[in-house]
Design an enzyme around this catalytic site. Structure first.
Site, PDB file in Angstrom:
ATOM      1  N   SER A 135     -89.362   5.737 -63.480  1.00  0.00           N
ATOM      2  CA  SER A 135     -88.187   6.027 -62.661  1.00  0.00           C
ATOM      3  C   SER A 135     -86.943   6.213 -63.523  1.00  0.00           C
ATOM      4  O   SER A 135     -86.644   5.377 -64.388  1.00  0.00           O
ATOM      5  CB  SER A 135     -87.969   4.877 -61.673  1.00  0.00           C
ATOM      6  OG  SER A 135     -86.791   5.048 -60.916  1.00  0.00           O
ATOM      7  N   LYS A 246     -77.560  16.439 -44.944  1.00  0.00           N
ATOM      8  CA  LYS A 246     -76.419  16.746 -45.807  1.00  0.00           C
ATOM      9  C   LYS A 246     -76.038  18.223 -45.633  1.00  0.00           C
ATOM     10  O   LYS A 246     -75.409  18.573 -44.665  1.00  0.00           O
ATOM     11  CB  LYS A 246     -76.727  16.339 -47.246  1.00  0.00           C
ATOM     12  CG  LYS A 246     -76.845  14.805 -47.383  1.00  0.00           C
ATOM     13  CD  LYS A 246     -77.093  14.351 -48.785  1.00  0.00           C
ATOM     14  CE  LYS A 246     -76.952  12.844 -48.927  1.00  0.00           C
ATOM     15  NZ  LYS A 246     -77.876  12.057 -48.099  1.00  0.00           N
TER      16      LYS A 246
END
Length: 403
Positions: A135, A246
């Site tokens: 990650s 968004k």
């Protein structure tokens, strides 16, 4: 046991540190974005400068009409989970649209981008035997939560550093399944990841690539499919995750990938299985937004003009901001108390709404105001904002950058 005292003691610490969050009570009005009304102060008009409705699609006539028409036709709620009466044929049509947008075989809808990240990463990490998730250190909280819930081994690599990723992958045995999770645009700094470099490193080690494009879909690429499309890399990425809340201006999240991958997540992800489906009217509105932005560059070009204009004017005024290649403009305050104070003064005295960004969203000492110009912000709006910031910079004794 006085539970309220436990709660209030910790809230008091937040307030003392300047990290307590206060929500602006706004009333949006159709057709007037980015203008809104501050219900907390006699309904004064304000200009919203921090919306993630990046292109104003939540106000677009075709999107609003699609939602109204679908509500009239189908009613309000979905009626249940996708497994229990909640699947409307509009869900499958939107999934087809999203798969086509990203040039993938399949797609799967979720109730939000947060849920799509959490549910998908937790399922991949827990259901794939011997999985290790690598990650990026700046990944969103939803990705971090998904990795944590998976129980899989986690390795964090330096932000946007393909060389460090290479070293981390090289240290792992060939027998482990490697999953590389990263974002295309990071929402707080606005920086764009070197996707090509990351993908090439991942391919070298036969790793699954998981790309979060939530701050890029609708905005970048010839059809609004994001940075991966813009750079011609979509076909080399295993899974592309996005949001409808968004730039598309509605609500919901999704993943795209192979038929087998999406069916795997559909069948095993509790965050999908046990959650009530998106209402048909929301899905219809999202389809309208995706369809419109797939064929229209007008909004994207107009937004880029206003982004460039604001960056230019901030530079001339000596207001420090993190310069990047994206549409996100973080103006650095570096003090939580002053950040909150400046935001309050902008709202109350200048009619400018921007939410202060403090810890834990960003590291302590990097507090900021995060501006997101839209195609509907006028040149006069930009000028008013820069004048207001310049005045406050002097009043609050903040250091200016060299223009």
């Amino acid at each position: 046991m006085n539970f309220d005292k436990i709660f209030n003691d910790q809230l008091d610490v937040l307030k003392k540190e300047g990290n307590y969050r206060v929500f602006a009570n706004l009333e949006r009005a159709r057709g007037q974005f980015p203008k809104a009304y501050n219900i907390s102060s006699e309904r004064n008009e304000v200009t919203v400068w921090c919306s993630n409705d990046y292109l104003g699609m939540g106000q677009h006539p075709s999107v609003v009409s699609a939602m109204k028409d679908a509500a009239d036709k189908y009613g309000t709620g979905a009626g249940g989970t996708r497994n229990i009466s909640g699947t409307n044929y509009l869900h499958t049509l939107l999934e087809d649209d999203l798969a086509a947008l990203h040039n993938k075989e399949s797609a799967l809808l979720f109730t939000s981008g947060y849920v799509s990240n959490l549910a998908t990463l937790s399922t991949l990490g827990s259901r794939i035997p011997n999985a290790v998730i690598l990650s990026d250190e700046a990944n969103h909280a939803s990705m971090i939560e998904g990795i944590r819930h998976s129980g899989a081994k986690k390795i964090i690599w330096k932000h946007n550093d393909a060389y460090d990723l290479d070293k981390k992958l090289a240290s792992l045995p060939k027998s482990v399944v490697k999953i590389v999770a990263f974002e295309s645009i990071y929402s707080m700094d606005g920086d764009i990841s070197p996707i090509k470099d990351i993908v090439e490193v991942a391919e070298k080690y036969n790793a699954l690539t998981y790309l979060d494009e939530v701050h890029a879909v609708g905005l970048y690429g010839a059809t609004g499919a994001g940075i991966a499309e813009q750079e011609g890399l979509s076909d080399r990425i295993t899974l592309i995750e996005g949001t409808l809340g968004k730039a598309f201006g509605v609500a919901g999240g999704y993943i795209t990938g192979s038929v087998a991958l999406c069916d795997f997540i559909r069948s095993f992800a509790s965050g999908f299985i046990f959650t009530t489906a998106l209402p048909p009217a929301v899905v219809a509105a999202a389809r309208a937004a995706v369809f419109h932005l797939k064929g229209s560059n007008f909004e994207r070009f107009a937004q880029r003009r206003q982004v460039n204009l604001l960056k230019k004017e901030l530079t001339k005024a000596g207001i420090p901001f993190l310069n990047n290649s994206s549409h996100i403009i973080p103006v650095m305050i570096k003090d939580p108390i002053k950040c909150r104070q400046i935001a309050d003064i902008l709202m109350n005295e200048y009619g400018i709404y921007v939410q202060p960004i403090n810890y834990p969203t960003v590291p302590k000492g990097t507090e900021r105001l995060r501006f997101t110009p839209s195609p509907l912000h006028t040149d006069a709006d930009v000028n008013h904002l820069v004048v207001a910031l310049s005045e406050l910079w002097s009043q609050c004794a903040l250091a200016k950058s060299v223009a």
